[in-house]
Design a protein around this motif. Structure first.
Motif, PDB file in Angstrom:
ATOM      1  N   UNK A  34       0.824  -1.203   0.000  1.00 18.17           N
ATOM      2  CA  UNK A  34       0.000   0.000   0.000  1.00 18.17           C
ATOM      3  C   UNK A  34       0.860   1.257   0.000  1.00 18.17           C
ATOM      4  N   UNK A  35       0.286   2.318  -0.565  1.00 15.68           N
ATOM      5  CA  UNK A  35       0.932   3.631  -0.578  1.00 15.68           C
ATOM      6  C   UNK A  35       0.662   4.342   0.731  1.00 15.68           C
ATOM      7  N   UNK A  54       4.811   1.519   0.882  1.00 20.39           N
ATOM      8  CA  UNK A  54       5.784   2.202   0.035  1.00 20.39           C
ATOM      9  C   UNK A  54       5.509   3.699   0.134  1.00 20.39           C
ATOM     10  N   UNK A  55       6.492   4.488  -0.187  1.00 18.07           N
ATOM     11  CA  UNK A  55       6.388   5.947  -0.058  1.00 18.07           C
ATOM     12  C   UNK A  55       5.605   6.530  -1.226  1.00 18.07           C
ATOM     13  N   UNK A  56       5.317   7.819  -1.103  1.00 18.90           N
ATOM     14  CA  UNK A  56       4.631   8.557  -2.167  1.00 18.90           C
ATOM     15  C   UNK A  56       5.282   9.924  -2.317  1.00 18.90           C
ATOM     16  N   UNK A  60       8.376   3.737  -4.315  1.00 19.52           N
ATOM     17  CA  UNK A  60       7.697   5.033  -4.261  1.00 19.52           C
ATOM     18  C   UNK A  60       6.632   5.089  -5.340  1.00 19.52           C
ATOM     19  N   UNK A  61       5.461   5.601  -4.938  1.00 22.60           N
ATOM     20  CA  UNK A  61       4.335   5.752  -5.857  1.00 22.60           C
ATOM     21  C   UNK A  61       4.401   7.110  -6.528  1.00 22.60           C
ATOM     22  N   UNK A  71       9.155   1.284  -8.627  1.00 24.03           N
ATOM     23  CA  UNK A  71       7.861   1.950  -8.677  1.00 24.03           C
ATOM     24  C   UNK A  71       6.886   1.050  -9.413  1.00 24.03           C
ATOM     25  N   UNK A  72       5.618   1.454  -9.449  1.00 21.83           N
ATOM     26  CA  UNK A  72       4.547   0.657 -10.059  1.00 21.83           C
ATOM     27  C   UNK A  72       3.863   1.507 -11.114  1.00 21.83           C
TER      28      UNK A  72
END
Length: 797
Positions: free
Chosen positions: A72-73, A111-113, A150-151, A173-174
């Motif tokens: 999740x972000x 994960x970070x944003x 990171x998102x 990243x995704x």
């Protein structure tokens, strides 16, 4: 881990805070909740910390914190709000990441944003860098570890942003499948075109960057993600799991990862009970032996990329035209208003870019004269935000960065410049352009941030950009007939908030103090407000307060000492005044006049700035109404008590009673029912008799009030039961209240009560053992717990 499944949720809310006060104000469209953050938390973020899995009888058999099993972000704007307003939800999310590290070989689920959710390809290089660094710093401060992934907001991608992420230590990243352009096996010359979403999503790829760095990219399964977000896949958790497991190839020639990414709000907010489908899906997959759950970091460690990819720049997951949705009339919209024009988007983008480009050079030049390294100062300024601008955070910050011991003026100037730059990033938040009209909350919010940035620029740089900003907005046509252009929207919905200076905050502090409430600006941490309310009166139905108030902006260092007065005789009769402090004698003289025959006139004559009921913000009206409303119920009951003998006489004589009499009866009976519920329904027969009497006389109770009271009392009773482990009385109370609620068919809010009951099942097991050994008190308690659990829909074993 040859066959693995990963579900990613992008949990995010945009900044909703008033840029001047720092608090989220009431949003009418979120009713019955105060604002959309509260509403989405109740519908999604909280339920996902304890998602229910039901048995064949429809009872809650188990709960799971879905955040600990999915990827999740962790969006900063959401987590900062949760930390202040729903700390138990925030704590459960942080704990879920810790648990996931134990489950996934040391790799966390979070994960970070990028910090404030701007469209990265449309930002300057310095803004991109700050977004990445602040996102990482925020993540590390909350989760106690460095992020692996990171998102990118809206998955909007460009090579420069990927390179800055890789430089900062981000591993992956995704992206959406259509964002892949070409792929090839590492070490092989020829490329394969996979544009149009034809990329194989079951493996990670490495993206080589011009700097020589690289970053891994996961392209999610678009078809399954669409069916989760927009189809009916969440109607059945077993089918959801089957769809994911069915996406593996039949030939196991290599390891495969089936993974999806959607808005996290899909699970409970966009799709009711979506968190339950998610929980059941996760449990179903965990029970399998031929596949397992994973998170991206764990999978990347076990299966490094064998292929490399060329990413399609200036693309995103929610705009088929690349990033056109955030800069022009590309045709993408929410679907709620298919005939509306998005011609307003380009002028809004141009207005925001104009402010950004005009302010950046002046801010950078001003900082050079005040700090050692402006870039390092910007990087580190997120620490001030994380520390809620406390004295300790500010002192540590200036000790690291000031050229010399700063003067109070120099300190204020640095703080104001950094706040200017923060607001200039917030004014680019993606939600400003995502929806269908410039009147939407997201668009109004970015204009508010732009207004605050321009306000600070006038103060510290001597630059006034507002007229140019409004001129550009005149070219932004609104679809709402109430507003011709964005300029009208700005005047009506932005400028009133921009009037929130220290004097206005001081006036608000006096009004809130009259009702013993905490001002929103204080709760936000952005201001320190200290009032010395020397005079107060509640005589003759008139509430009055007068004193001095010191207002300090923790963000910019501004400070004011003011005399302030507040008068209240009704929601439409409010008078508040502020002026520069005039000393004790002037204050006493003002009180003498305020207590005279014309208090409102006295305030108008003695105070420089005066506000009336028409000047109150929606938030102030909401806060006062919530405080005043309970007293109205008591007043109505008093009227009914006085009128009751007359009404009985009319009934005896057969004279039709006036219509208002029935409303008085309804309210009085509802108040009696509420009192019974709040007392724990000690006499259920009395409750039922009164309910039957109301039904016989066609009186309608306030079902919403009864539902809230019953839900609240059950939660309190369960809390008491947990605190008094040998006493069955609170559990018996739960059963009585639930029985009374059934009289009216009330749909109760039981989420927190169910969680508490589930937490007591271990206690029940111990009591049941004692009961089986012949302990009569344990038998009584165990029986009471079984009945209470049944009322709450919880299986006891």
């Amino acid at each position: 881990m040859d066959r693995a499944v990963c579900i990613h949720g992008h949990f995010y809310q945009p900044p909703r805070e008033n840029p001047w006060s720092g608090g989220v104000e009431v949003q009418r469209s979120a009713a019955p909740y105060h604002d959309w953050n509260e509403r989405v938390t109740a519908e999604c973020y909280a339920p996902n910390t304890a998602a229910r899995i039901l048995d064949a009888d429809g009872l809650i058999a188990e709960v799971t914190n879905t955040y600990s099993r999915i990827s999740f972000t962790a969006a900063p704007t959401l987590l900062s709000w949760l930390e202040r307003h729903r700390p138990e939800v925030y704590g459960a999310i942080i704990e879920a990441d810790r648990e996931s590290r134990e489950r996934y070989a040391g790799h966390g689920s979070a994960i970070a944003s990028c910090y404030s959710h701007i469209i990265m390809p449309l930002a300057t290089r310095e803004e991109k860098r700050t977004q990445v660094i602040w996102g990482i710093r925020d993540f590390a401060a909350r989760f106690g570890r460095e992020p692996e992934g990171m998102w990118l907001p809206e998955t909007a991608v460009d090579i420069e942003s990927l390179d800055l992420m890789a430089e900062a230590g981000i591993r992956f990243t995704v992206l959406a499948p259509h964002q892949a352009g070409r792929v090839r096996v590492i070490g092989v010359e020829g490329w394969t075109d996979v544009s149009g979403g034809r990329v194989d999503t079951t493996m990670p790829y490495v993206c080589r960057l011009p700097s020589g760095r690289s970053i891994a990219v996961f392209f999610y399964d678009g078809a399954i993600a669409r069916d989760v977000a927009f189809g009916d896949l969440l109607s059945d958790g077993r089918r959801f799991a089957g769809r994911l497991l069915g996406a593996f190839s039949r030939r196991r020639e290599r390891p495969e990862l089936v993974h999806i990414a959607t808005d996290g709000e899909t699970y409970g907010h966009h799709r009711e009970f979506g968190e339950m489908a998610l929980a059941y899906c996760l449990r179903t997959i965990e029970a399998r032996r031929d596949a397992r759950l994973t998170v991206y970091g764990e999978y990347l460690d076990a299966h490094p990329p064998t292929h490399e990819v060329v990413v399609r720049e200036m693309t995103s997951w929610s705009c088929t035209h690349g990033v056109g949705r955030w800069q022009g009339e590309c045709g993408c919209h929410s679907g709620a208003h298919p005939g509306w024009s998005q011609a307003w988007r380009r002028p809004l983008r141009e207005a925001v870019d104009m402010v950004r480009d005009a302010l950046a050079p002046g801010s950078a030049e001003a900082l050079v004269a005040l700090v050692r390294d402006p870039r390092e100062v910007r990087d580190d300024a997120v620490g001030l935000v994380l520390g809620r601008w406390s004295d300790e955070a500010a002192a540590a910050f200036f000790s690291r960065h000031a050229l010399r011991d700063p003067s109070p003026g120099g300190r204020r100037r640095v703080l104001a410049l950094l706040e200017l730059e923060r607001q200039a990033m917030l004014m680019q938040t993606s939600c400003g352009w995502f929806f269908d009209d410039i009147t939407e909350p997201g668009s109004v919010q970015v204009m508010r941030h732009a207004s605050r940035a321009m306000d600070l620029a006038r103060q510290v740089l001597g630059i006034d950009l507002e007229s140019a900003f409004i001129d550009i907005l005149r070219r932004a046509p609104s679809n709402d007939p109430e507003y011709a252009t964005g300029a009208a929207v700005y005047e009506a919905l932005v400028r009133p908030a921009a009037a929130t200076d220290l004097a206005r905050l001081g006036a608000g502090a006096a009004l809130y103090a009259l009702f013993d409430l905490e001002p929103l600006a204080v709760a936000s941490g952005m201001y320190a407000v200290r009032g010395d309310w020397r005079y107060r009166s509640g005589a003759d139905g008139r509430q009055s307060l007068l004193g001095t108030v010191r207002v300090l902006s923790r963000v910019t260092g501004e400070e004011a000492l003011l005399d302030a007065v507040a008068l209240f005789t009704g929601m439409d009769r409010v008078v508040v005044g502020v002026r520069k402090t005039g000393g004790d004698e002037a204050l006493h003289a003002a009180w003498e006049e305020v207590m005279g025959p014309d208090p409102a006139g006295a305030v108008s004559g003695a105070f420089a700035r005066v506000y009336t009921a028409n000047d109150l913000s929606d938030e102030e009206r909401w806060a006062l109404a919530c405080r005043v409303l309970p007293g109205i119920g008591s007043a109505v009951c008093a009227v009914y008590r006085d009128a009751a003998p007359l009404l009985r006489m009319l009934e005896d004589l057969g004279i039709p009673e006036p219509g208002v009499a029935a409303q008085l009866r309804e309210h009085a009976c509802t108040e009696r029912l509420l009192a019974m519920l709040e007392a724990g329904c000690p006499d259920p027969d009395h409750f039922s008799a009164l309910a039957g009497e109301m039904q016989a006389k066609n009186l309608r109770p306030d079902l919403a009030a009864l539902r809230e009271a019953a839900s609240r009392r059950i939660a309190l009773s369960i809390e008491e039961a947990a605190a008094r482990p040998e006493d069955p009385a609170p559990l018996e109370e739960v059963v009585r209240i639930a029985g009374c609620a059934k009289v009216f068919g009330l749909s109760l809010t039981l989420w927190e009560s169910q969680n508490a009951c589930i937490g007591m099942r271990g206690q029940y097991a111990g009591m049941q053992e004692r009961a089986e050994e012949g302990d009569s008190s344990a038998q009584q308690w165990a029986e009471a717990f079984r009945e209470a659990a049944a009322c709450l829909g919880v299986r006891v074993t």
